[in-house]
Scaffold this active site. Structure first.
Site, PDB file in Angstrom:
ATOM      1  N   GLU A 151      69.229 -33.829 -12.462  1.00  0.00           N
ATOM      2  CA  GLU A 151      69.504 -34.249 -13.846  1.00  0.00           C
ATOM      3  C   GLU A 151      69.944 -33.042 -14.651  1.00  0.00           C
ATOM      4  O   GLU A 151      69.512 -31.934 -14.385  1.00  0.00           O
ATOM      5  CB  GLU A 151      68.266 -34.918 -14.454  1.00  0.00           C
ATOM      6  N   CYS A 260      63.213 -25.706 -19.140  1.00  0.00           N
ATOM      7  CA  CYS A 260      64.120 -25.537 -17.989  1.00  0.00           C
ATOM      8  C   CYS A 260      64.570 -24.109 -17.749  1.00  0.00           C
ATOM      9  O   CYS A 260      64.281 -23.532 -16.704  1.00  0.00           O
ATOM     10  CB  CYS A 260      65.346 -26.427 -18.160  1.00  0.00           C
TER      11      CYS A 260
HETATM   12  C1  UDX Z   1      68.872 -27.207 -20.584  1.00  0.00           C
HETATM   13  C2  UDX Z   1      70.246 -27.557 -20.030  1.00  0.00           C
HETATM   14  O1  UDX Z   1      71.217 -27.430 -21.073  1.00  0.00           O
HETATM   15  C3  UDX Z   1      70.241 -28.951 -19.423  1.00  0.00           C
HETATM   16  O2  UDX Z   1      71.495 -29.222 -18.842  1.00  0.00           O
HETATM   17  C4  UDX Z   1      69.143 -28.992 -18.353  1.00  0.00           C
HETATM   18  O3  UDX Z   1      69.062 -30.262 -17.762  1.00  0.00           O
HETATM   19  C5  UDX Z   1      67.806 -28.625 -18.957  1.00  0.00           C
HETATM   20  O4  UDX Z   1      67.889 -27.338 -19.561  1.00  0.00           O
HETATM   21  P1  UDX Z   1      67.496 -27.763 -22.774  1.00  0.00           P
HETATM   22  O5  UDX Z   1      66.429 -26.877 -22.214  1.00  0.00           O
HETATM   23  O6  UDX Z   1      67.112 -29.078 -23.345  1.00  0.00           O
HETATM   24  O7  UDX Z   1      68.598 -28.071 -21.674  1.00  0.00           O
HETATM   25  O8  UDX Z   1      68.193 -26.953 -23.971  1.00  0.00           O
HETATM   26  P2  UDX Z   1      69.543 -26.167 -24.248  1.00  0.00           P
HETATM   27  O9  UDX Z   1      70.244 -26.843 -25.348  1.00  0.00           O
HETATM   28  O10 UDX Z   1      70.285 -25.906 -23.027  1.00  0.00           O
HETATM   29  O11 UDX Z   1      68.949 -24.780 -24.816  1.00  0.00           O
HETATM   30  C6  UDX Z   1      68.077 -23.966 -24.058  1.00  0.00           C
HETATM   31  C7  UDX Z   1      67.663 -22.733 -24.833  1.00  0.00           C
HETATM   32  O12 UDX Z   1      68.743 -21.840 -24.981  1.00  0.00           O
HETATM   33  C8  UDX Z   1      67.172 -23.004 -26.261  1.00  0.00           C
HETATM   34  O13 UDX Z   1      66.039 -22.201 -26.531  1.00  0.00           O
HETATM   35  C9  UDX Z   1      68.336 -22.599 -27.134  1.00  0.00           C
HETATM   36  O14 UDX Z   1      67.939 -22.177 -28.419  1.00  0.00           O
HETATM   37  C10 UDX Z   1      68.902 -21.447 -26.337  1.00  0.00           C
HETATM   38  N1  UDX Z   1      70.346 -21.235 -26.592  1.00  0.00           N
HETATM   39  C11 UDX Z   1      71.255 -22.176 -26.207  1.00  0.00           C
HETATM   40  C12 UDX Z   1      70.767 -20.041 -27.177  1.00  0.00           C
HETATM   41  O15 UDX Z   1      69.961 -19.161 -27.511  1.00  0.00           O
HETATM   42  N2  UDX Z   1      72.116 -19.846 -27.346  1.00  0.00           N
HETATM   43  C13 UDX Z   1      73.049 -20.755 -26.988  1.00  0.00           C
HETATM   44  O16 UDX Z   1      74.246 -20.497 -27.162  1.00  0.00           O
HETATM   45  C14 UDX Z   1      72.606 -21.966 -26.404  1.00  0.00           C
END
Ligand code: UDX
Length: 434
Positions: A151, A260
């Site tokens: 997923e 994740c």
């Molecule tokens: C992630 C993946 O995107 C998803 O495909 C997978 O299934 C699960 O893990 P998620 O953990 O829900 O999803 O959040 P995501 O939006 O990817 O952000 C993860 C972390 O990275 C957050 O703490 C966010 O603040 C940080 N982030 C994200 C940044 O610091 N900079 C960015 O440019 C993007």
């Protein structure tokens, strides 16, 4: 198709609701009776936009139901999605005990050919273990196949991600399993990638670690920007205009958190180490990420010098907006550092306050939970932004300034326009720009 979804955590609930929305007959099963009871009453334990409605409409249609009888659920299914947790063990590797337990349960209830689908994030080669475990406990000798269908759900966008996916990865080793998986996802034929099982398993960890690497990379650039006249927002924009790089996941800040990225990168490092592959690229990605909180706190210290007995408002506790999840949230490390330095924290989050209380219980003095961002700013010597909730972008900064003892705003997500904040009389510190 008759589908069983084992495990009703985050992934299990979205998978069960989504597959029933595609028209399949789905039973979600979990051995924790209280969980099933709550779900049946429409009380789901997580905040995920659109999930309540999706569950409710499919429960009403009768295509979706929930059960505590895992044995009967397995027996009735053609395809079994394994969605139990794979939490991180002490050594960084994934704890696979729930997967093993479910594999035994499936083996003991194998009353005909079934496909067992790994949906939880698992290390490459897990399918070999699952297959062996099922064979070991399979009493009837009924045939089965294992498949991998990772997923890619983002918290806060999991429902649209499931209903309109970019890609569907299916790892299989027989045509029979492939055909069944195609029937499940027949509406997305154009975006299915079929691979062998090892490849499918690896795609998940490889994708998440790559995105983590992108984030640590831009955070490293932010450090460089802070020592020069460069602006990291524009560096990211300039880089992102190159279609080979792309603009997404180039937002500098206080680092990545969540259930994740931090866990998956550690798991992949562990997998590589075990296989004798040099994983220093990812080790460095993680090290850069862990250093973000210290760099952020140092900005605050450059403004206030000593933090002992200072009141610090913290806006945003969730690891990202639109979720109440605080697992591995960067805010945890930041709040811990503030408390260690003797500061008093005034915490606010639109959704995640209750979850954060488990990490930092309210004591009314050192740790106070606030019902609004303005309350968090009241009497504060500084205000920190840790999560870019939309409502913070719309704050009345003049009002914030008047509530604070020292109008200092330290923004870990570059939410504000520096000129606009200064115009309201606040001293402003952000990431990778002046
Ligand atoms: C992630 C993946 O995107 C998803 O495909 C997978 O299934 C699960 O893990 P998620 O953990 O829900 O999803 O959040 P995501 O939006 O990817 O952000 C993860 C972390 O990275 C957050 O703490 C966010 O603040 C940080 N982030 C994200 C940044 O610091 N900079 C960015 O440019 C993007």
């Amino acid at each position: 198709m008759k589908i069983a979804v084992l495990g009703t955590g985050y992934v299990g609930l979205v998978t069960a609701a989504g597959l029933s929305e595609f028209g399949h007959s789905v039973v979600g099963a979990d051995k924790v009776a209280a969980k099933i009871e709550a779900i049946r009453r429409g009380r789901i334990p997580i905040y995920e936009p659109g999930l309540d409605e999706l569950l409710e409409s499919n429960l009403r249609k009768g295509t979706l139901s929930f059960s505590t009888d895992l044995a009967a659920t397995v027996q009735a299914a053609d395809v079994i999605f394994v969605c139990v947790g794979t939490p991180q063990g002490d050594d960084g590797s994934a704890d696979m005990s729930q997967i093993e337990e479910v594999s035994r349960l499936i083996a003991e209830n194998l009353n005909g050919y079934k496909v067992v689908v790994e949906k939880s994030t698992v290390p490459v080669k897990t399918s070999v273990r699952i297959k062996r475990t099922i064979s070991l406990y399979n009493k009837t000798g009924a045939e089965f196949d294992v498949a991998s269908n990772p997923e890619f759900l983002r918290e806060g966008a999991a429902v649209p991600d499931f209903l309109e996916p970019d890609r569907i990865i299916i790892g299989v080793e027989t045509d029979r399993a492939r055909d069944l998986m195609f029937r499940i996802y027949d509406r997305f034929k154009d975006r299915i990638l079929v691979t062998n099982i090892d490849t499918a398993e690896l795609i998940k960890h490889a994708s998440n670690s790559f995105l983590s690497m992108k984030i640590s990379y831009i955070n490293l650039m932010a450090n460089l920007c802070e020592r020069t006249e460069a602006d990291v927002e524009l560096v990211a924009k300039g880089m992102g205009l190159d279609p080979r790089i792309g603009p997404r996941f180039l937002k500098a800040g206080i680092g990545f958190g969540g259930s994740c990225f931090p866990k998956d990168i550690r798991a992949l490092i562990r997998i590589g180490d075990d296989l004798g592959v040099d994983m220093s690229l990812l080790k460095e990605t993680e090290r850069v990420n862990q250093g973000r909180a210290r760099i952020f706190i140092d900005k605050l210290k450059s403004a206030l010098w000593i933090l002992k007995d200072k009141k610090v408002g913290v806006l945003g506790l969730a690891f990202k907006p639109e979720t109440d999840d605080v697992r591995a949230a960067p805010s945890i490390r930041i709040i811990q550092a503030l408390l260690d330095e003797g500061a008093c924290v005034r915490l606010h989050d639109p959704k995640a306050g209750d979850n954060m209380r488990e990490f930092f219980p309210e004591d009314g003095v050192r740790t106070v939970y606030c019902s609004s961002p303005y309350q968090a700013a009241e009497g504060a010597n500084a205000l920190l932004c840790c999560t870019e909730w939309k409502e913070y972008a719309e704050l009345d900064l003049a009002r914030i300034r008047d509530l604070m003892v020292n109008p200092i705003l330290v923004d870990g997500r570059n939410m504000f326009d520096p000129a606009a904040v200064s115009a309201q009389g606040l001293e402003y510190f952000s990431i990778g720009r002046r």
